[in-house]
Design an enzyme around this catalytic site. Structure first.
Site, PDB file in Angstrom:
ATOM      1  N   TYR A 159      30.203  41.280  55.905  1.00 14.50           N
ATOM      2  CA  TYR A 159      31.050  40.865  55.136  1.00 14.50           C
ATOM      3  C   TYR A 159      31.679  39.598  55.893  1.00 14.50           C
ATOM      4  O   TYR A 159      31.985  38.671  55.443  1.00 14.50           O
ATOM      5  CB  TYR A 159      32.232  42.019  55.016  1.00 14.50           C
ATOM      6  CG  TYR A 159      33.605  41.553  54.533  1.00 14.50           C
ATOM      7  CD1 TYR A 159      33.770  41.161  53.311  1.00 14.50           C
ATOM      8  CD2 TYR A 159      34.591  41.361  55.511  1.00 14.50           C
ATOM      9  CE1 TYR A 159      35.131  40.812  52.927  1.00 14.50           C
ATOM     10  CE2 TYR A 159      35.903  40.801  55.047  1.00 14.50           C
ATOM     11  CZ  TYR A 159      36.131  40.656  53.641  1.00 14.50           C
ATOM     12  OH  TYR A 159      37.208  40.199  53.228  1.00 14.50           O
ATOM     13  N   LYS A 163      32.274  35.901  54.912  1.00 14.90           N
ATOM     14  CA  LYS A 163      33.533  34.724  54.939  1.00 14.90           C
ATOM     15  C   LYS A 163      33.461  33.689  55.764  1.00 14.90           C
ATOM     16  O   LYS A 163      34.056  32.775  55.756  1.00 14.90           O
ATOM     17  CB  LYS A 163      34.644  35.796  55.212  1.00 14.90           C
ATOM     18  CG  LYS A 163      34.753  36.931  54.118  1.00 14.90           C
ATOM     19  CD  LYS A 163      35.360  36.333  52.761  1.00 14.90           C
ATOM     20  CE  LYS A 163      36.034  37.454  51.887  1.00 14.90           C
ATOM     21  NZ  LYS A 163      36.199  37.086  50.592  1.00 14.90           N
TER      22      LYS A 163
HETATM   23  N1  LIG Z   1      43.042  43.496  51.424  1.00 12.60           N
HETATM   24  C1  LIG Z   1      42.885  43.097  52.854  1.00 12.60           C
HETATM   25  O1  LIG Z   1      43.092  43.643  53.823  1.00 12.60           O
HETATM   26  C2  LIG Z   1      42.072  41.804  52.862  1.00 12.60           C
HETATM   27  C3  LIG Z   1      42.026  41.157  54.038  1.00 12.60           C
HETATM   28  C4  LIG Z   1      41.124  40.106  54.168  1.00 12.60           C
HETATM   29  C5  LIG Z   1      40.661  39.468  53.222  1.00 12.60           C
HETATM   30  N2  LIG Z   1      40.726  39.900  51.819  1.00 12.60           N
HETATM   31  C6  LIG Z   1      39.891  39.287  50.688  1.00 12.60           C
HETATM   32  O2  LIG Z   1      40.980  39.133  49.653  1.00 12.60           O
HETATM   33  C7  LIG Z   1      40.351  39.031  48.434  1.00 12.60           C
HETATM   34  C8  LIG Z   1      41.089  39.792  47.408  1.00 12.60           C
HETATM   35  O3  LIG Z   1      40.875  41.371  47.963  1.00 12.60           O
HETATM   36  P1  LIG Z   1      41.890  42.592  47.778  1.00 12.60           P
HETATM   37  O4  LIG Z   1      42.243  43.230  49.012  1.00 12.60           O
HETATM   38  O5  LIG Z   1      43.216  42.104  46.875  1.00 12.60           O
HETATM   39  O6  LIG Z   1      41.181  43.452  46.926  1.00 12.60           O
HETATM   40  P2  LIG Z   1      41.284  44.182  45.656  1.00 12.60           P
HETATM   41  O7  LIG Z   1      39.894  45.220  45.313  1.00 12.60           O
HETATM   42  O8  LIG Z   1      42.612  44.751  45.381  1.00 12.60           O
HETATM   43  O9  LIG Z   1      41.115  43.261  44.423  1.00 12.60           O
HETATM   44  C9  LIG Z   1      39.898  42.473  44.276  1.00 12.60           C
HETATM   45  C10 LIG Z   1      39.594  42.176  42.742  1.00 12.60           C
HETATM   46  O10 LIG Z   1      38.480  41.541  42.707  1.00 12.60           O
HETATM   47  C11 LIG Z   1      37.806  41.753  41.346  1.00 12.60           C
HETATM   48  N3  LIG Z   1      36.380  41.850  41.547  1.00 12.60           N
HETATM   49  C12 LIG Z   1      35.726  42.657  42.524  1.00 12.60           C
HETATM   50  N4  LIG Z   1      34.233  42.315  42.352  1.00 12.60           N
HETATM   51  C13 LIG Z   1      34.278  41.289  41.193  1.00 12.60           C
HETATM   52  C14 LIG Z   1      33.167  40.465  40.635  1.00 12.60           C
HETATM   53  N5  LIG Z   1      31.889  40.895  40.781  1.00 12.60           N
HETATM   54  N6  LIG Z   1      33.434  39.873  39.514  1.00 12.60           N
HETATM   55  C15 LIG Z   1      34.939  39.631  39.371  1.00 12.60           C
HETATM   56  N7  LIG Z   1      36.030  40.230  39.931  1.00 12.60           N
HETATM   57  C16 LIG Z   1      35.685  41.048  40.877  1.00 12.60           C
HETATM   58  C17 LIG Z   1      38.293  43.155  41.594  1.00 12.60           C
HETATM   59  O11 LIG Z   1      38.188  43.806  40.188  1.00 12.60           O
HETATM   60  C18 LIG Z   1      39.624  43.269  42.031  1.00 12.60           C
HETATM   61  O12 LIG Z   1      40.508  43.002  40.839  1.00 12.60           O
HETATM   62  C19 LIG Z   1      39.018  39.543  48.838  1.00 12.60           C
HETATM   63  O13 LIG Z   1      38.062  38.228  48.679  1.00 12.60           O
HETATM   64  C20 LIG Z   1      38.951  40.091  49.983  1.00 12.60           C
HETATM   65  O14 LIG Z   1      37.726  40.046  50.893  1.00 12.60           O
HETATM   66  C21 LIG Z   1      41.244  41.257  51.742  1.00 12.60           C
END
Ligand SMILES: NC(=O)c1ccc[n+]([C@@H]2O[C@H](COP(=O)([O-])OP(=O)(O)OC[C@H]3O[C@@H](n4cnc5c(N)ncnc54)[C@H](O)[C@@H]3O)[C@@H](O)[C@H]2O)c1
Length: 257
Positions: A159, A163
Site C-alpha cells: 500500500y 501511494k
Molecule cells: N481512512 C484512513 O485512515 C485513510 C488514511 C490515509 C489515506 N486514506 C485513503 O483515502 C482514500 C479513501 O479512503 P476511506 O478511508 O474513505 O475508505 P472507504 O473504504 O471508506 O471508502 C473508499 C471508497 O472507494 C470505493 N472503492 C473501493 N474500490 C473501488 C474501485 N475498485 N472502484 C471504485 N470505487 C472503489 C469504495 O466503495 C468506497 O466508497 C483511499 O485512497 C485511502 O487509501 C485513508
C-alpha cells in the site's frame, strides 16, 4: 453555499471517486456545500446513489470500477455527456488491504499497484483531457496517505509503495499540466475515523504500528473525514490557486513525533 469567497465553487463541475463512503463522501458533501455540481462515482453504486440523493437533484451518481480502464473511460464519457466539462477531480477511491512484508504475493502486489496507481493514473489522465477541452484549467487532488512519506502502520509495504507512486504521478502531472492551468496536488491523511463504520471481514486483524503507538497523535485522536475534506476544498478553490505539485500531510502532527 460559500458566496463570492475564496472557497466558492459555484458553477464548477466536480468528480469525486470513491464518494459513496468515508473521505470521498465527506469531500463530495463539502464541495456541494461550496456550490459545485457533483459527480459521485463509486463501485458501490447504492452508496453513491444515497449520497447523490442527500445532496440534491443537481448531483449525480455513477457506477465505476477503478480496476477497469474500460469502466474508467465509460465514467468520463458519462461526465462529458452530462456536463460537457470538468473543473475538479478528487481522485480518492483506492484499496488498502494489509499484507505482511514476508508473505505478500506477486498477485497481491500487482492488484494494489493496478488499482491504486494505474487506475488512479488513468482517472487523472482522462480528467485532464476533459479539462483541457474547455481550456479553463482545472484542479486535481490525489488522495494518497501518510504511509507514502512515513511508515505509519505495519503490513502496508504494498500500500505504501502504491501511494508513494501516486505522489510521484502528482509531481509529473503538475509539471506537464501547468501550461494548461491544471493544478495537481496530493493529500496525505494520517489516521481517519470511519465516517460510516461497516462490518469488518471475519479474518480482520486490528492494525498495529507507529501511528497507533502511545504519544504518536499529538492532536489526541484520528481525523474526522471532514477534516481531510477541508484541505481538499482549499486545494480545489481560489484559495489554492498558487499551489501545485505538493504533497500536503494532514496527520494531526504524527509526522513531527
Ligand atoms: N481512512 C484512513 O485512515 C485513510 C488514511 C490515509 C489515506 N486514506 C485513503 O483515502 C482514500 C479513501 O479512503 P476511506 O478511508 O474513505 O475508505 P472507504 O473504504 O471508506 O471508502 C473508499 C471508497 O472507494 C470505493 N472503492 C473501493 N474500490 C473501488 C474501485 N475498485 N472502484 C471504485 N470505487 C472503489 C469504495 O466503495 C468506497 O466508497 C483511499 O485512497 C485511502 O487509501 C485513508
Amino acid at each position: 453555499m460559500i458566496e463570492n469567497g475564496l472557497f466558492d465553487l459555484t458553477g464548477k463541475v466536480a468528480l469525486v471517486t470513491g464518494a459513496g463512503h468515508g473521505i470521498g463522501k465527506a469531500t463530495a458533501t463539502l464541495l456541494a456545500a461550496a456550490g459545485a455540481t457533483l459527480v459521485i462515482a463509486d463501485k458501490d453504486f447504492t452508496a453513491a446513489q444515497d449520497v447523490a440523493q442527500q445532496l440534491g437533484a443537481a448531483h449525480q451518481a455513477v457506477s465505476f470500477d477503478l480496476a477497469s480502464q474500460t469502466s474508467i473511460e465509460a465514467l468520463f464519457a458519462q461526465v462529458a455527456d452530462m456536463h460537457e466539462r470538468l473543473d475538479i477531480l478528487v481522485n480518492n477511491a483506492g484499496i488498502y488491504p494489509r499484507f505482511a512484508l514476508d508473505d505478500v504475493t506477486q498477485a497481491q502486489w500487482e492488484q494494489m499497484q493496478h488499482i491504486n496507481v494505474w487506475g488512479c493514473f488513468v482517472v487523472l489522465r482522462e480528467a485532464a483531457r476533459l479539462m483541457r477541452q474547455h481550456a479553463n484549467g482545472g484542479r486535481i487532488v490525489n488522495v494518497s496517505s501518510i504511509g507514502a512519506a512515513r511508515t505509519a502502520v505495519n503490513d502496508q509495504v504494498a500500500y505504501n509503495a502504491s501511494k508513494a507512486a501516486l505522489d510521484s504521478v502528482t509531481q509529473s502531472a503538475a509539471l506537464e499540466y501547468a501550461p494548461h492551468g491544471i493544478l495537481v496536488n496530493s493529500i496525505l491523511p494520517g489516521a481517519v475515523m470511519p465516517l460510516d463504520p461497516r462490518p469488518k471481514p471475519a479474518a480482520h486483524q486490528p492494525a498495529t504500528g507507529p501511528l497507533l503507538s502511545s504519544g504518536r497523535m499529538p492532536l489526541g485522536r484520528p481525523a474526522h473525514a471532514h477534516e481531510v475534506a477541508g484541505p481538499i476544498l482549499m486545494l480545489v478553490s481560489a484559495a489554492g490557486a498558487y499551489i501545485t505539485g505538493q504533497t500536503l500531510i494532514v496527520d494531526g502532527g504524527f509526522s513531527v513525533t
